[in-house]
Design a protein around this motif. Structure first.
Motif, mmCIF file in Angstrom:
data_model
loop_
_atom_site.group_PDB
_atom_site.id
_atom_site.type_symbol
_atom_site.label_atom_id
_atom_site.label_comp_id
_atom_site.label_asym_id
_atom_site.label_seq_id
_atom_site.Cartn_x
_atom_site.Cartn_y
_atom_site.Cartn_z
ATOM 1 N N ILE A 57 0.837 -1.205 0.000
ATOM 2 C CA ILE A 57 0.000 0.000 0.000
ATOM 3 C C ILE A 57 0.874 1.258 0.000
ATOM 4 N N GLU A 58 1.923 1.258 0.816
ATOM 5 C CA GLU A 58 2.810 2.415 0.861
ATOM 6 C C GLU A 58 3.555 2.607 -0.458
ATOM 7 N N ALA A 59 3.859 1.519 -1.141
ATOM 8 C CA ALA A 59 4.485 1.635 -2.466
ATOM 9 C C ALA A 59 3.508 2.289 -3.440
ATOM 10 N N GLY A 60 2.231 1.949 -3.335
ATOM 11 C CA GLY A 60 1.213 2.580 -4.174
ATOM 12 C C GLY A 60 1.092 4.066 -3.875
ATOM 13 N N LEU A 61 1.137 4.414 -2.594
ATOM 14 C CA LEU A 61 1.096 5.827 -2.217
ATOM 15 C C LEU A 61 2.312 6.564 -2.754
ATOM 16 N N ALA A 62 3.459 5.918 -2.706
ATOM 17 C CA ALA A 62 4.674 6.535 -3.249
ATOM 18 C C ALA A 62 4.551 6.752 -4.754
ATOM 19 N N GLN A 63 3.909 5.824 -5.434
ATOM 20 C CA GLN A 63 3.662 5.998 -6.872
ATOM 21 C C GLN A 63 2.818 7.233 -7.105
ATOM 22 N N LEU A 64 1.781 7.404 -6.315
ATOM 23 C CA LEU A 64 0.920 8.586 -6.467
ATOM 24 C C LEU A 64 1.708 9.860 -6.177
ATOM 25 N N ASP A 65 2.584 9.814 -5.179
ATOM 26 C CA ASP A 65 3.418 10.978 -4.879
ATOM 27 C C ASP A 65 4.335 11.294 -6.065
ATOM 28 N N GLY A 66 4.849 10.251 -6.697
ATOM 29 C CA GLY A 66 5.731 10.432 -7.844
ATOM 30 C C GLY A 66 4.998 11.001 -9.042
ATOM 31 N N THR A 67 3.757 10.565 -9.265
ATOM 32 C CA THR A 67 2.993 11.072 -10.401
ATOM 33 C C THR A 67 2.482 12.477 -10.131
ATOM 34 N N ALA A 68 2.315 12.814 -8.854
ATOM 35 C CA ALA A 68 1.816 14.154 -8.528
ATOM 36 C C ALA A 68 2.896 15.210 -8.739
#
Length: 70
Positions: A57-68
């Motif tokens: 889940i935290e890896a998914g959140l990091a992906q969203l942070d990266g795309t943002a």
């Protein structure tokens, strides 16, 4: 083959649904706390799996942070 939590996280990431991922992570964290408080049961395997879910889940959140930020 991807496990269920990976598929769920991938879906939320593709929908850019940070709130759902935050809620999912919070639910998992509460579950770990509750399981660790249990006495008379060996919940180590379950706790380990839930902690692995939190990592995904935290890896998914990091992906969203990266795309943002791009």
């Amino acid at each position: 083959m991807a496990n269920a939590i990976e598929l769920i996280v991938d879906g939320y990431v593709s929908l850019n649904d940070r709130r759902a991922l935050d809620d999912l992570r919070m639910q998992r964290r509460k579950l770990v706390v509750d399981l660790k408080a249990r006495t008379g049961f060996d919940c180590r395997t379950t706790i380990q799996q839930i902690e692995e879910d939190i990592i995904v889940i935290e890896a998914g959140l990091a992906q969203l942070d990266g795309t943002a930020t791009t």
